[in-house]
Design a protein around this motif. Sequence first.
Motif, PDB file in Angstrom:
ATOM      1  N   LYS A 154     -11.420   0.050  13.190  1.00 31.35           N
ATOM      2  CA  LYS A 154      -9.844   1.191  12.806  1.00 31.35           C
ATOM      3  C   LYS A 154     -10.635   1.348  11.524  1.00 31.35           C
ATOM      4  N   PRO A 155     -10.188   2.566  10.232  1.00 29.43           N
ATOM      5  CA  PRO A 155     -10.051   2.089   8.977  1.00 29.43           C
ATOM      6  C   PRO A 155      -9.138   2.060   8.428  1.00 29.43           C
ATOM      7  N   ASP A 156      -8.870   0.877   8.657  1.00 31.58           N
ATOM      8  CA  ASP A 156      -7.377  -0.068   7.875  1.00 31.58           C
ATOM      9  C   ASP A 156      -7.563  -0.992   7.154  1.00 31.58           C
ATOM     10  N   GLY A 157      -8.840  -0.973   6.238  1.00 32.38           N
ATOM     11  CA  GLY A 157      -8.795  -2.246   5.726  1.00 32.38           C
ATOM     12  C   GLY A 157      -8.826  -3.747   5.993  1.00 32.38           C
ATOM     13  N   TYR A 158      -9.212  -4.086   7.375  1.00 33.82           N
ATOM     14  CA  TYR A 158      -9.294  -4.831   8.174  1.00 33.82           C
ATOM     15  C   TYR A 158     -10.818  -5.432   8.617  1.00 33.82           C
ATOM     16  N   THR A 159     -11.425  -4.489   7.850  1.00 30.06           N
ATOM     17  CA  THR A 159     -12.500  -4.540   8.809  1.00 30.06           C
ATOM     18  C   THR A 159     -13.389  -4.123   7.789  1.00 30.06           C
ATOM     19  N   PHE A 160     -14.650  -4.997   7.019  1.00 29.24           N
ATOM     20  CA  PHE A 160     -15.269  -4.231   6.069  1.00 29.24           C
ATOM     21  C   PHE A 160     -16.813  -5.006   6.226  1.00 29.24           C
TER      22      PHE A 160
ATOM     23  N   ASP B 169     -32.671   6.981  14.172  1.00 33.64           N
ATOM     24  CA  ASP B 169     -31.499   7.827  13.973  1.00 33.64           C
ATOM     25  C   ASP B 169     -29.982   7.241  14.172  1.00 33.64           C
ATOM     26  N   VAL B 170     -29.657   6.915  13.377  1.00 30.50           N
ATOM     27  CA  VAL B 170     -27.860   6.924  13.031  1.00 30.50           C
ATOM     28  C   VAL B 170     -27.261   7.322  12.393  1.00 30.50           C
ATOM     29  N   PRO B 171     -25.933   6.630  13.286  1.00 27.56           N
ATOM     30  CA  PRO B 171     -24.920   7.714  12.920  1.00 27.56           C
ATOM     31  C   PRO B 171     -24.229   7.921  11.548  1.00 27.56           C
ATOM     32  N   TYR B 172     -24.748   7.904   9.989  1.00 25.07           N
ATOM     33  CA  TYR B 172     -23.908   7.795   8.771  1.00 25.07           C
ATOM     34  C   TYR B 172     -25.045   7.580   7.988  1.00 25.07           C
ATOM     35  N   VAL B 173     -25.004   8.059   6.928  1.00 27.08           N
ATOM     36  CA  VAL B 173     -25.066   8.230   5.786  1.00 27.08           C
ATOM     37  C   VAL B 173     -24.243   8.009   4.564  1.00 27.08           C
ATOM     38  N   PRO B 174     -24.938   7.899   3.080  1.00 24.39           N
ATOM     39  CA  PRO B 174     -24.540   6.875   2.517  1.00 24.39           C
ATOM     40  C   PRO B 174     -22.821   7.224   1.533  1.00 24.39           C
ATOM     41  N   GLU B 175     -22.958   8.070   1.417  1.00 24.61           N
ATOM     42  CA  GLU B 175     -22.006   9.664   1.705  1.00 24.61           C
ATOM     43  C   GLU B 175     -20.520   8.790   2.732  1.00 24.61           C
ATOM     44  N   ASP B 176     -21.390   7.891   3.988  1.00 24.42           N
ATOM     45  CA  ASP B 176     -19.786   7.700   4.694  1.00 24.42           C
ATOM     46  C   ASP B 176     -19.876   6.851   4.413  1.00 24.42           C
ATOM     47  N   PHE B 177     -19.977   6.147   3.198  1.00 26.22           N
ATOM     48  CA  PHE B 177     -19.089   4.730   2.987  1.00 26.22           C
ATOM     49  C   PHE B 177     -18.096   4.568   1.531  1.00 26.22           C
ATOM     50  N   SER B 178     -17.007   3.429   1.717  1.00 27.83           N
ATOM     51  CA  SER B 178     -15.915   3.374   0.628  1.00 27.83           C
ATOM     52  C   SER B 178     -16.973   1.836   0.245  1.00 27.83           C
TER      53      SER B 178
ATOM     54  N   HIS C  22     -15.151   2.034   6.099  1.00 24.67           N
ATOM     55  CA  HIS C  22     -15.385   3.031   6.211  1.00 24.67           C
ATOM     56  C   HIS C  22     -14.893   4.113   5.226  1.00 24.67           C
ATOM     57  N   LYS C  23     -15.638   4.812   5.009  1.00 27.49           N
ATOM     58  CA  LYS C  23     -14.617   6.085   3.760  1.00 27.49           C
ATOM     59  C   LYS C  23     -13.152   6.437   3.702  1.00 27.49           C
ATOM     60  N   ASP C  24     -12.999   6.183   5.083  1.00 30.41           N
ATOM     61  CA  ASP C  24     -11.268   6.517   5.420  1.00 30.41           C
ATOM     62  C   ASP C  24     -10.371   5.773   5.408  1.00 30.41           C
ATOM     63  N   VAL C  25     -10.911   3.986   4.634  1.00 29.00           N
ATOM     64  CA  VAL C  25     -10.173   2.974   4.540  1.00 29.00           C
ATOM     65  C   VAL C  25      -9.225   3.364   3.028  1.00 29.00           C
ATOM     66  N   PRO C  26      -7.904   3.419   3.006  1.00 26.67           N
ATOM     67  CA  PRO C  26      -6.721   4.324   2.163  1.00 26.67           C
ATOM     68  C   PRO C  26      -7.104   2.768   0.622  1.00 26.67           C
ATOM     69  N   GLU C  27      -7.538   3.805   0.050  1.00 29.72           N
ATOM     70  CA  GLU C  27      -8.129   3.418  -1.743  1.00 29.72           C
ATOM     71  C   GLU C  27      -7.636   2.994  -1.910  1.00 29.72           C
ATOM     72  N   ASP C  28      -6.113   2.718  -1.934  1.00 28.19           N
ATOM     73  CA  ASP C  28      -5.278   1.109  -2.624  1.00 28.19           C
ATOM     74  C   ASP C  28      -5.918   0.068  -2.192  1.00 28.19           C
ATOM     75  N   ARG C  29      -6.195   0.509  -0.587  1.00 29.68           N
ATOM     76  CA  ARG C  29      -6.750  -1.225  -0.250  1.00 29.68           C
ATOM     77  C   ARG C  29      -7.871  -1.130  -0.637  1.00 29.68           C
TER      78      ARG C  29
ATOM     79  N   THR D 119       0.718  -1.190   0.503  1.00 35.11           N
ATOM     80  CA  THR D 119       0.087  -0.081   0.224  1.00 35.11           C
ATOM     81  C   THR D 119       0.632   1.009   0.254  1.00 35.11           C
ATOM     82  N   ASP D 120       0.251   2.528  -0.275  1.00 35.02           N
ATOM     83  CA  ASP D 120       1.023   3.824   0.055  1.00 35.02           C
ATOM     84  C   ASP D 120       1.360   3.980   1.436  1.00 35.02           C
ATOM     85  N   GLU D 121       0.705   3.106   2.445  1.00 32.68           N
ATOM     86  CA  GLU D 121       2.185   3.085   3.851  1.00 32.68           C
ATOM     87  C   GLU D 121       3.416   1.713   3.693  1.00 32.68           C
TER      88      GLU D 121
END
Length: 325
Positions: free
Chosen positions: A91-97, A113-122, A260-267, A28-30
């Motif tokens: 943790k948005p590290d690609g090891y949980t989806f 009342d949920v803590p998300y909208v569709p834009e919160d996902f990758s 999670h939307k913050d999972v690195p894109e390469d993962r 990955t980029d990391e």
Amino acid sequence: MKRKMHFITVILLVVFISATLITGCSKTDEGAEYPEGPITMIVNYGGGGGTDISARAYAKAVEKHLDVPITVVNKEGGVGTTGIIEMLNKKPDGYTFGVATYSPVAIVPHQMDVPYVPEDFSYICGYGQYKYGIAVLDDSPFETVEDLIEAAREKDGGLSYAASGYPQPFICEKLSKLEDIELVLVPTGSGAETNTMLMGGHVPFIVAIMSDLKPFIESGEMRLLASVSGDRLEIAPDVPTLQEMGYGIEINSYLGLAAHKDVPEDRMDVLREAFEKAFDDEEFQDVMKKAQIPARFFPAEEWERICIEGYQEAEENLREMGLID
């Protein structure tokens, strides 16, 4: 001597470039290889239902392409939202989806009342389309949907029914408005629990996906009164759709995967490629067919579009039905 040194330098350079090309595609980029260890897939419904069965089969197929195990964990509740929230809290590290089915992503957020909208996902991909039916016990006095409606009209408080989450209740909410009757939802955590509610005599009918109804219809323990999808169902070709009955009602929903939307894109790209390759796996396709879930692959961009547009459409529909302000 200079020629010899030049020759050695060229060889070392070739070896270095080759090593970079070989290992670079899995890093990955990391700088860390991905995936290095087990990955967790969270299924947002209980075990034994169509969503669970199909997700486990898909995970098994994908393991062949990722070369790491995928641990499947069921987190039911909140009409499919509990598992999604659990996934987003990791943790948005690609090891949980997780399995992010259409309804909990696009419909339920307007009603709970949920803590998300569709834009919160990758988004990873969509992989199937649910088919739905209205079912009763084989010895039920109800032979048609019209029988259910008349019984609800005559009974104080109407009739209760079970369903494991949206969009199934849309059918009964629309019928209630059209016929001026009460159909009262008893929510369940999974398709298996929905079936138990009917088999145990706790409700007179259920609205469920065909993968959950199929074994009971084949055994003769349940009867199908109507298809609530756009076409007749393969397992009961003589049973009409609600559209054919003149109600103008149908529901469609889909199975999909997201992180999670913050999972690195390469993962995310590694996951997307693996799931696309695994889609044609024979064992997975066989499970989908037996479960009466038509397998349809939606790439990440299309799956994201379906969920975001569905979210907007659901808001309009729910407002028209008077279910939200």
